[in-house]
Design a protein around this motif. Structure first.
Motif, PDB file in Angstrom:
ATOM      1  N   GLY A  12      -0.224  -9.385   3.547  1.00 17.86           N
ATOM      2  CA  GLY A  12      -0.787  -8.050   3.348  1.00 17.86           C
ATOM      3  C   GLY A  12      -0.650  -7.187   4.587  1.00 17.86           C
ATOM      4  O   GLY A  12      -0.313  -5.996   4.500  1.00 17.86           O
ATOM      5  N   GLU A  15       3.422  -6.558   5.133  1.00 21.46           N
ATOM      6  CA  GLU A  15       4.003  -5.691   4.110  1.00 21.46           C
ATOM      7  C   GLU A  15       3.314  -4.327   4.119  1.00 21.46           C
ATOM      8  O   GLU A  15       3.954  -3.283   3.939  1.00 21.46           O
ATOM      9  CB  GLU A  15       3.859  -6.344   2.727  1.00 21.46           C
ATOM     10  N   GLY A  16       1.979  -4.327   4.307  1.00 21.03           N
ATOM     11  CA  GLY A  16       1.259  -3.058   4.364  1.00 21.03           C
ATOM     12  C   GLY A  16       1.710  -2.198   5.521  1.00 21.03           C
ATOM     13  O   GLY A  16       1.848  -0.970   5.397  1.00 21.03           O
ATOM     14  N   VAL A  50       2.387   1.793  -6.279  1.00 22.71           N
ATOM     15  CA  VAL A  50       1.177   0.967  -6.320  1.00 22.71           C
ATOM     16  C   VAL A  50       0.874   0.535  -7.751  1.00 22.71           C
ATOM     17  O   VAL A  50       0.535  -0.626  -8.022  1.00 22.71           O
ATOM     18  CB  VAL A  50      -0.013   1.733  -5.710  1.00 22.71           C
ATOM     19  N   GLU A 131       7.970  -3.184  -1.025  1.00 21.94           N
ATOM     20  CA  GLU A 131       6.936  -3.944  -0.329  1.00 21.94           C
ATOM     21  C   GLU A 131       5.826  -4.357  -1.299  1.00 21.94           C
ATOM     22  O   GLU A 131       5.292  -5.463  -1.215  1.00 21.94           O
ATOM     23  CB  GLU A 131       6.326  -3.108   0.811  1.00 21.94           C
ATOM     24  N   GLY A 132       5.480  -3.450  -2.229  1.00 22.61           N
ATOM     25  CA  GLY A 132       4.408  -3.755  -3.168  1.00 22.61           C
ATOM     26  C   GLY A 132       4.750  -4.884  -4.112  1.00 22.61           C
ATOM     27  O   GLY A 132       3.917  -5.759  -4.391  1.00 22.61           O
ATOM     28  N   THR A 135       4.621  -8.094  -2.218  1.00 24.43           N
ATOM     29  CA  THR A 135       3.233  -8.476  -1.967  1.00 24.43           C
ATOM     30  C   THR A 135       2.611  -9.070  -3.220  1.00 24.43           C
ATOM     31  O   THR A 135       1.914 -10.095  -3.155  1.00 24.43           O
ATOM     32  CB  THR A 135       2.418  -7.247  -1.510  1.00 24.43           C
ATOM     33  N   ALA A 156      -5.524 -10.699   1.388  1.00 22.62           N
ATOM     34  CA  ALA A 156      -4.557  -9.607   1.231  1.00 22.62           C
ATOM     35  C   ALA A 156      -5.227  -8.252   1.433  1.00 22.62           C
ATOM     36  O   ALA A 156      -4.650  -7.353   2.058  1.00 22.62           O
ATOM     37  CB  ALA A 156      -3.912  -9.685  -0.145  1.00 22.62           C
ATOM     38  N   LEU A 160      -4.178  -5.512   4.202  1.00 16.61           N
ATOM     39  CA  LEU A 160      -3.747  -4.170   3.832  1.00 16.61           C
ATOM     40  C   LEU A 160      -4.607  -3.098   4.504  1.00 16.61           C
ATOM     41  O   LEU A 160      -4.089  -2.080   4.991  1.00 16.61           O
ATOM     42  CB  LEU A 160      -3.798  -4.006   2.314  1.00 16.61           C
ATOM     43  N   SER A 163      -3.638  -2.850   8.067  1.00 21.68           N
ATOM     44  CA  SER A 163      -2.345  -2.180   8.226  1.00 21.68           C
ATOM     45  C   SER A 163      -2.494  -0.662   8.080  1.00 21.68           C
ATOM     46  O   SER A 163      -1.849   0.103   8.801  1.00 21.68           O
ATOM     47  CB  SER A 163      -1.342  -2.713   7.195  1.00 21.68           C
ATOM     48  N   VAL A 164      -3.370  -0.226   7.162  1.00 26.12           N
ATOM     49  CA  VAL A 164      -3.622   1.212   7.012  1.00 26.12           C
ATOM     50  C   VAL A 164      -4.232   1.775   8.288  1.00 26.12           C
ATOM     51  O   VAL A 164      -3.842   2.853   8.777  1.00 26.12           O
ATOM     52  CB  VAL A 164      -4.558   1.467   5.806  1.00 26.12           C
TER      53      VAL A 164
END
Length: 685
Positions: A12, A15-16, A50, A131-132, A135, A156, A160, A163-164
């Motif tokens: 997560g 990839e995020g 998403v 990426e989604g 994941t 995950a 995520l 990463s945000v």
């Protein structure tokens, strides 16, 4: 829960961050170009990606749950391999692209601006969707590996969210980080995780029957390590290494890890370091751009909400349709509790046909669980070694009759669920359970057989002793073979002989100097000396020690414990050892009589099967039909190697004959493999 969450946290986060960096660069480039009014097109592509990713995950989850047991294993195994391929490609792509990511995205955005709104939506959609989807696939694989979804989903989600936060920090210039180094470290970690997923996927394929070797284990540490301990759970959750793994799993794990990690490290060494937070630079430069410089969006005749709504709704609707069709084919799996207090909780009256039950151990002890007919004790399905807090699928075919769950926790009290009655189904074949009492008569008979055989063996080894003391080594050779074959025919009792077996017939493995090493004793040591020109004086202590150890075994055997469960196991293991040692020449110390030993091993196996025949015929009479045919094939091939001049050494057999013998023995082992399972002592009765 961290051990189950960590692999998903890592995927997560990585990839995020990849997707977040791409979105950040898209946004920054638009703002810098004075096109802030076109940002909704970026967010439309992101929202559609998403929605597609979540829909993909839903399809995987709900359609897999409705497959049969073997189909679930095959489905999970194939998707695990695909996930490994995706993650491997992603790791290498980011290693190559991290230094030029910003420039590449800016170039694509400029081209998209010239082509219109659709191109910009497509650019952001493709950037995030890849990426989604990766994941979703990897998260589904991790959840299946862990046996539950809570830990992987939490891991995950945390990855995520982090990463945000990192992408926002980079965008606002509140954070600096060397992204090349970050992707290198996380890439190495994901390679290790992917190696475990590969091993798990290969095991799924073996259990589905698509790939062989499911019963060929590289190691089995279940007798030495507690699979439910915190350290075993940690290693399994993070690395997917279990206490029991097949040869294929281990080979796949090691091969993938060594090859991919080597290529990855070499690629890193061959590259150059990237400046810290290079991809975030355009975003930082654009942060202070005034809104007045932004162009107005191009308006069309349709409402602005139509395209975003359609792009988000389409994958959701398609996924719902796929799941609905799948649900119509077969009922979903039922989750059934396994514990002393909740045995069978969640079990309703099932429909006839093949069913998949998700068995969840809600207790605090490792447990066995059986689906049984409570009246007869017949077993329709079983799981062994179910650790606390874990879930595993049990597939059973339901017919007309009574059904209940029996939970047998280690060190706890056996519990049985309420009985349900199913009608309208066909007759279903079940395994009649075997108890220690059932094996008592065959065990007593085999003990008598071994006791008489050991008495004969003691007389034969004393004769060898006399030959060597008298200096008649030719007579000692002949008498050695007679005695050694007598000992080999008692193969089912080797486990009971304990340390004396190694002293009486120990192999030379690990002894550098076979003739001089005091640890090398018994029949094979005597064989080495007789066929390598040692004198009677040299061999006298060897023959004396052999006779003494056999006499001690004759004295000790009546008081030794013989586990009844060993009888069915040895029916398979005697010839497994034969294929591993005798038919490879590993135990040939010079006499060239390994095929004679093979014949004695066949005789020992036949004796054991004769005693077990009544129990086997009650459960599956066709097993012995196949086994007896296989025994004859192997026996005929071995007997053909015995000529008037003696036994043909293995290395003198024609290559074709040797391959044929190995193949026939391997097939015989496959035919014998159901015997231990059919006659396993179960606690379900």
């Amino acid at each position: 829960m961290w051990d189950e969450a960590f692999p998903s946290f890592l995927i997560g986060l990585r990839e995020g961050l990849e997707a977040g960096l791409i979105v950040s660069i898209l946004v920054a480039t638009l703002v810098r170009a004075g096109q802030k009014g076109r940002l909704p097109q970026v967010w439309t592509g992101v929202a559609a990606a998403v929605a597609l990713s979540l829909s993909f995950g839903a399809v995987l989850t709900f359609t897999a749950a409705n497959l049969s047991g073997h189909a679930q294993e095959a489905f999970g195994g194939v998707l695990s391999l695909i996930a490994v391929g995706f993650v491997t490609a992603m790791v290498f792509w980011m290693r190559r692209s991290a230094r030029t990511l910003s420039a590449d995205i800016k170039e694509k955005v400029q081209a998209s601006l010239a082509m219109g709104a659709g191109a910009l939506v497509l650019t952001s959609f493709l950037a995030v969707a890849r990426e989604g989807l990766e994941t979703s696939l990897f998260l589904w694989t991790n959840a299946r590996t862990a046996g539950e979804s809570t830990g992987p989903i939490i891991g995950a989600a945390v990855g995520l969210l982090l990463s945000v936060a990192l992408c926002w920090g980079l965008y606002r210039r509140a954070l600096k980080m060397n992204l090349t180094k970050f992707f290198t470290l996380t890439g190495a970690g994901l390679i290790v995780v992917a190696a475990g997923v590969l091993g798990y996927g290969l095991r799924d394929l073996q259990e589905s029957g698509l790939v062989g070797g499911g019963s060929t284990y590289a190691f089995d540490l279940s007798g030495h390590l507690d699979a439910s301990s915190w350290y075993a759970t940690l290693v399994q959750g993070t690395l997917n290494l279990t206490v029991t793994m097949t040869v294929l799993q281990v080979v796949g794990y090691i091969a993938y890890l060594s090859i991919v990690m080597t290529l990855f490290i070499e690629g890193v060494r061959g590259g150059t370091a990237a400046p810290a937070a290079a991809p975030a630079a355009p975003a930082a430069a654009a942060a202070g751009k005034p809104d007045a410089e932004q162009a107005e969006p191009v308006r069309t005749g349709r409402p602005r909400w139509v395209l975003p709504t359609a792009l988000v709704a389409v994958p959701v609707v398609v996924a719902g349709a796929v799941i609905a069709v799948s649900d119509g084919k077969q009922d979903s799996s039922a989750t059934v509790a396994v514990s002393e207090k909740e045995c069978g909780k969640g079990f309703g009256t099932p429909q006839p046909g093949q069913q998949v039950f998700q068995m969840h151990n809600s207790g605090d002890k490792v447990s066995e669980v059986y689906l049984v007919n409570p009246g007869t004790g017949a077993v329709y399905g079983e799981i062994e070694g179910l650790a606390p807090g874990t879930t595993r699928a049990l597939t059973a075919t339901i017919g007309s009759g009574d059904y209940a769950w029996r939970c047998v926790p280690t060190g706890g009290t056996t519990a049985t669920s309420a009985t349900v009655h199913v009608s309208g189904g066909a007759e279903v074949k079940a395994v009649k359970p075997v108890s220690e009492d059932d094996l008592k008569a065959p065990l007593d008979s085999y003990k008598d057989y071994v006791t008489k055989g050991l008495a004969t063996l003691m007389t034969q080894t004393q004769k060898i002793q006399t030959d060597v003391h008298g200096g008649d080594l030719n007579a000692a050779k002949a008498d050695w073979l007679t005695a050694h074959l007598q000992y080999a025919s008692l193969g089912a009792a080797y486990g009971t002989f304990a340390d004396l077996d190694k002293k009486i017939d120990g192999r030379a493995d690990g002894y550098a100097d076979k003739a001089q090493d005091p640890g090398f004793t018994g029949f094979l040591r005597l064989e080495y000396g007789l066929w390598h020109g040692q004198s009677a004086a040299d061999l006298t202590p060897v023959a004396d020690e052999l006779a003494q150890n056999v006499a001690k075994l004759v004295h000790d055997f009546p008081t030794q414990d013989f586990d009844p469960g060993d009888l069915p196991l040895r029916a398979h293991e005697i010839l497994e050892n034969t294929l591993q040692f005798e038919l490879t020449g590993d135990t040939d110390m010079g006499s060239g009589t390994n095929l004679a030993t093979t014949q004695a091993n066949l005789a020992g196996t036949q004796e054991l099967l004769t005693l077990l025949q009544p129990l086997l015929d009650e459960r599956d009479p066709q097993v012995l039909v196949r086994v007896n045919a296989g025994m004859k094939r192997v026996g005929d091939l071995v007997a053909a190697a015995h000529t008037a001049d003696g036994w043909t050494p293995l290395d003198k057999l024609p290559d074709g004959t040797r391959r044929q013998l190995n193949g026939a023995t391997g097939q015989l082992l496959e035919d014998l493999s159901p015997v231990p399972a059919l006659l396993e002592i179960r606690k379900a009765a």
